[in-house]
Write an enzyme that holds these catalytic residues in place. Structure first.
Site, mmCIF file in Angstrom:
data_model
loop_
_atom_site.group_PDB
_atom_site.id
_atom_site.type_symbol
_atom_site.label_atom_id
_atom_site.label_comp_id
_atom_site.label_asym_id
_atom_site.label_seq_id
_atom_site.Cartn_x
_atom_site.Cartn_y
_atom_site.Cartn_z
ATOM 1 C CD GLU A 101 -59.098 -124.200 26.392
ATOM 2 O OE1 GLU A 101 -58.162 -123.474 26.039
ATOM 3 O OE2 GLU A 101 -59.981 -123.865 27.180
ATOM 4 C CD GLN A 157 -65.782 -122.678 32.180
ATOM 5 O OE1 GLN A 157 -66.756 -122.869 31.474
ATOM 6 N NE2 GLN A 157 -64.559 -122.573 31.677
ATOM 7 N NE ARG A 187 -61.358 -130.043 25.647
ATOM 8 C CZ ARG A 187 -61.725 -131.140 26.274
ATOM 9 N NH1 ARG A 187 -62.968 -131.538 26.231
ATOM 10 N NH2 ARG A 187 -60.851 -131.854 26.929
ATOM 11 C CB CYS A 188 -60.752 -122.850 21.633
ATOM 12 S SG CYS A 188 -61.540 -121.275 21.308
#
Ligand code: FES
Ligand code: FES
Lengths: 166, 806
Positions: free
Chosen positions: B760, B237, B384-385
């Site tokens: 997110e 990522q 996802r935050c």
């Protein structure tokens, strides 16, 4: 390890190869046939990323040995578009309805939906959801995948489809 | 002008710029199976690596015998920690300032820890040979429960840290202690709590889970010994960070390391960190001079790379009798597993958990976090935050519901009463953040009206009466969640990773015929960057999005950036894109004026062209200007039309949203059915509504899974009992609810296009909505706080405990 001779038809083409008896169909397709469309997400039959069409059935190719596919007729995502490159109704539907994000589940999902629409050309939403329950998507939440399949069904059946991706 | 001249609207529409539901560029290859993911890459002479892993959660390694494995045909090498020591790669630094074993050095600290790396001619042989490596273990006492980690007699996990009383984030008070982190005014908060007319105190747990993207982590390293260059493909990522780390570890200069992140099959935080598999593939390739591929299987993914959450949050709120909050005090026990491998910005050991005051105007607050080691996998990634924001949002949203119940108030009304008001922005929170913009009351009101909240409450009341009379076995819950996120890390004054400021970048080049290539420091894992960045440029430069190609993930060509996670791509790289485009537009303006033979100030921008002020028929389109940039520029100007921007954001962005879940629970089976789920998001300016809604669907589905059953669980021996997709809950199309999306738009005042980021928010916002719905359903039976995850078995157990089956 001693190898076994197999022949099969993949995406309309006759192929023959030597494989170890323990080689999984997914590895055979990806590494020997260089068809990297079908993916591996679990190797335990749960995710459906490896789905191919084998003898008119959706099959998770991570749980089939290549030797079991001897003589079989196999279609992968690479065989979905028409010979002239025109995308299938499902391929188009997935794009139009935003039915994918990372794209990793997509080949398996489209391949499964392809068989689903042959088995049931006009499925309800519930039937679609049940019909793709063997295919996991981590990105989309399925809502637009359902729409994509409805879009394709409408297109194949020649009826208008008015919904937008949401 | 004749009738054929396109109108301004037509010209704008043709660009497919910002705000357009543009169809995705990526889909063309993905729908045909032509994406290229790491495992799709095949190089001549490529070898495969596989790990021997520990069956024990805590054990000493007495002896490793690799002779049988090495004797097997097709096996090339077997690496252990001893082999990595001479190159100083037996341990590696983590992003959180700790160190982590690459291969077990003397002992193992969690089940499935990497013990040896077998390199063989194909993946089957590598896997077979792993079975032949003989490892003798001596089992040690196992520590699984974080609440027992700091007991005086708790087993010592990290012998390497013995005697170290200072960690990367200050004092360590125990051999299993990692850090203590505090923020806020403790004395004032204690006073507020003890003087509170109404107070609540609850231990709210956010259990351990895992991002589990459909594609696992994988890498392919290829060392060219002649040129001394290393090429590394991987599921990264943050490819630039990986290159910097690879350079620091290997000593190969960055210019000779080519890191390529091809298509990525979902990340969700799982692919930010550096894992032993990457390091071993690199070492293998450097030593052998051949390409070495490492592909994790699903069980390895779930048990060894990157868990998320595992925060245990003891929360106190004080309030007046009328329901005005007066103080918030939170203590978090953070279970980090065997190594602190959190992917947080370096100075933030608990990420941005101090967003825990949420959307409410708390006059005082105090947050304290203690990190501890246990015999579990390392990680602590932002699933996802944005860096522990999900945990914080869950904590405050659950706590507000608990307070509402104690006050006998409706949870939506309590939130409304305590919201930070629109005129208070920019708002200084009690825990140190400056919220950029927001209009919370409008958003919640819109949500409540759309879903017909008051009528649902009436229906719920009637159902509760019916339940008490024995007429139904179903109870109904309404879960309200109003979250505020903090994303877009971040300003380099307070955010860095290994010392590199968390800016991001864009480089845009306009070709002579008016097509564009743009490269970014971020990396999409499904977020449609190729589609949406092009929309920003299309609007900024008046060139059709279809003529704009976006490229990411190759460190040779892309400008340095910190990558994609924490919803930072739009807030940071999106801003860089707009700023680089504006530099180009400024130059284009001079070229246009030159071509039109007027002064720079006499031309003005009009969608896709510069026109002479007052003479709209005299203009030059961007395509014409692009051509001129290469053959007819004003005297003294450099030819060409390109720009680069490194954007260091002045502040984070603060997206928010109102989520409401309506649920029916069968008390006899514990099965919960989501009747409706409404998600209103305010992410500022909306670049592509279709992509935003897709992100919301996906994030809500993850949140649904987490709240309703997805969990990484260990038994008392430290065995992970949810290590395959048989036990780890990933919802299928059948269980997944239908999502209703909505929005308001409150642009970020400090962002060039006003966008805040959205990827997110739905994970952050949906978990409390689901959990509050379950808790709300049982509230009238005085169930007390029910911990997540709410799978049918646990929900049935709650009903059993309450005597509902008698
Ligand atoms: S890889 Fe075959 S089902 Fe997951
Ligand atoms: S689109 Fe990513 S898994 Fe389905």
């Amino acid at each position: 390890m001693a190898k076994t001779h197999v022949t099969m038809t993949i995406n309309g083409q006759e192929v023959e190869a030597l494989v170890e008896p323990r080689t999984l169909l997914i590895h055979f397709l990806r590494e020997q046939m260089l068809l990297t469309g079908p993916h591996i997400g679990c190797e335990t039959s749960h995710c459906g990323a490896c789905t191919v069409d084998m003898n008119d059935m959706s099959v998770k190719s991570c749980t089939v040995f290549a030797v079991q596919a001897n003589g079989a007729n196999i279609t992968t995502i690479e065989g979905m578009a028409a010979a002239d490159g025109t995308l299938s109704a499902l391929q188009e539907g997935f794009r139009m309805m935003h039915g994918l994000q990372c794209g990793y589940c997509t080949p398996g999902m489209i391949t499964r939906a392809h068989r689903l629409l042959i088995e049931n050309p006009d499925p309800s939403e519930d039937e679609i959801r049940m019909g793709i329950a063997g295919n996991i998507c981590r990105c989309t939440g399925y809502q637009n995948i359902v729409k994509a399949i409805q879009y394709a069904a409408a297109k194949i059946n020649g009826v208008p489809f008015h919904e937008a991706a949401e | 002008m004749n009738d054929m001249t396109p109108t301004r609207e037509e010209r704008a529409e043709k660009l497919q710029g910002m705000g357009c539901r543009r169809k995705r560029v990526e889909d063309i290859r993905f729908t045909q199976g032509k994406g290229q993911y790491v495992d799709d890459i095949k190089l001549p002479g490529m070898l495969f690596g596989d790990f021997v892993r520990s069956p024990y959660a805590h054990a000493r390694i007495k002896h490793i015998d690799k002779s049988k494995a090495l004797a097997m045909k097709g096996v090339i090498a077997v690496l252990t920690a001893e082999d990595l020591k001479p190159v100083k790669l037996d341990w590696m630094p983590t992003l959180a300032g700790d160190v982590q074993m690459v291969l077990a050095d003397g002992k193992v600290l969690f089940q499935n820890q990497e013990v040896a790396f077998v390199i063989a001619e194909d993946r089957y042989i590598a896997s077979d040979a792993c079975e032949l490596v003989e490892v003798e273990y001596e089992a040690l006492e196992v520590l699984v429960d974080p609440f027992k980690a700091l007991a005086p007699n708790a087993p010592e996990l990290r012998e390497d840290l013995r005697g170290k009383t200072e960690g990367a984030h200050g004092k360590r008070i125990h051999h299993n202690h990692i850090f203590n982190w505090q923020v806020g005014d403790k004395a004032a908060t204690d006073a507020a709590i003890s003087n509170g007319e109404v107070t609540i105190k609850e231990m709210i747990s956010y259990h351990r889970t895992h991002p589990c993207p459909l594609e696992t982590c994988q890498a392919l390293a290829s060392m060219d010994k002649i040129k001394g260059e290393l090429t590394l493909w991987g599921t990264f990522q943050a490819p630039h960070v990986v290159r910097t780390v690879a350079s620091l570890l290997s000593g190969i200069p960055e210019a000779k390391i080519h890191v390529i992140a091809p298509d990525i099959g979902g990340g969700f935080g799982n692919k930010v960190g550096v894992y032993p598999g990457y390091v071993c593939a690199i070492v293998g390739s450097i030593v052998l001079g051949k390409p070495v591929k490492w592909v994790e299987d699903r069980m390895e993914n779930l048990t060894a790379t990157s868990f998320a959450r595992d925060y245990h949050m003891t929360t106190e709120i004080s309030a007046t009798k009328e329901g005005k909050v007066t103080g918030l005090k939170v203590h978090i026990l953070a279970d980090h597993g065997a190594f602190d491998a959190c992917a947080d910005p370096s100075k933030w050991p608990a990420g941005f958990a101090n967003i825990v005051t949420g959307s409410y105007d708390f006059p005082v607050a105090h947050l304290e976090v203690d990190g501890v080691y246990t015999n579990k996998a390392p990680g602590g990634v932002a699933y996802r935050c944005s860096f522990r924001v999900t945990e914080a949002a869950y904590c405050i949203e659950r706590a507000m519901d608990i307070l509402a119940q104690k006050l006998g108030m409706d949870p939506a009304d309590l939130r409304m009463k305590n919201f930070i008001q629109p005129q208070q922005f920019p708002y200084q929170s009690a825990l140190g953040w400056e919220y950029d913009s927001g209009d919370y009351p409008t958003a919640l009101k819109k949500g409540m009206e759309t879903i017909n909240y008051r009528a649902l409450r009436e229906e719920q009341k009637a159902k509760q009466e019916a339940f008490k009379r024995g007429e139904t076995r179903e109870i109904m819950g309404i879960g309200v969640s109003f979250f505020t996120e903090i994303v877009g890390a971040g300003p380099s004054r307070n955010c860095d990773i290994l010392g590199v400021g968390m800016f991001d970048s864009a480089e845009i080049r306009v070709h002579p015929t008016g097509s564009i290539i743009a490269r970014m420091g971020t990396k999409s894992q499904g977020q449609a960057h190729e589609t949406t960045y092009a929309q920003i440029i299309a609007t900024e430069l008046g060139i059709e999005a279809d003529k704009i190609m976006i490229e990411e993930g190759n460190t040779d060509t892309a400008p340095y950036g910190l990558g994609t996670y924490g919803s930072r791509s739009t807030p940071v790289a999106g801003a860089a894109t707009a700023m680089a485009a504006r530099k180009i537009r400024a130059k284009a303006q001079m070229i246009a004026a030159h071509l039109l033979e007027v002064s720079d100030y006499d031309v003005e921008w009009d969608i896709d062209r510069f026109r002479v002020k007052g003479l709209p028929e005299k203009f030059k389109t961007m395509t014409e200007i692009a051509w001129a940039a290469y053959n007819n520029v004003p005297e003294g100007m450099e030819p060409g039309l390109e720009a680069v921007n490194y954007y260091d954001p002045p502040n984070m962005t603060y997206p928010f949203g109102a989520y409401i879940c309506v649920m029916d629970i069968d008390v006899d089976t514990g099965v919960a059915k989501t009747r409706r789920f409404y998600a209103l998001d305010d992410c500022g300016t909306r670049i592509n509504p279709m992509v935003i809604e897709g992100q919301v669907h996906g994030g809500c589905t993850e949140g649904f899974a987490i709240a309703m059953g997805q969990e990484i669980r260990y038994d008392e021996m430290g065995n992970c009992v949810t290590g395959s997709l048989m036990d780890f809950f990933l919802p299928t199309a059948v269980e997944t609810p239908h999502w209703e999306t909505d929005f308001t738009v409150t642009p970020s005042p400090h962002h060039p296009i006003g966008a805040k980021g959205v990827g997110e928010s739905p994970n952050v916002g949906s978990v409390p909505a689901f959990s509050n719905a379950v808790n709300d359903a049982f509230a009238f039976l005085n169930a007390g706080h029910i911990q997540m995850p709410h799978d049918a078995w646990r929900t049935w157990e709650v009903a059993e405990r309450l005597g509902l089956h008698d």
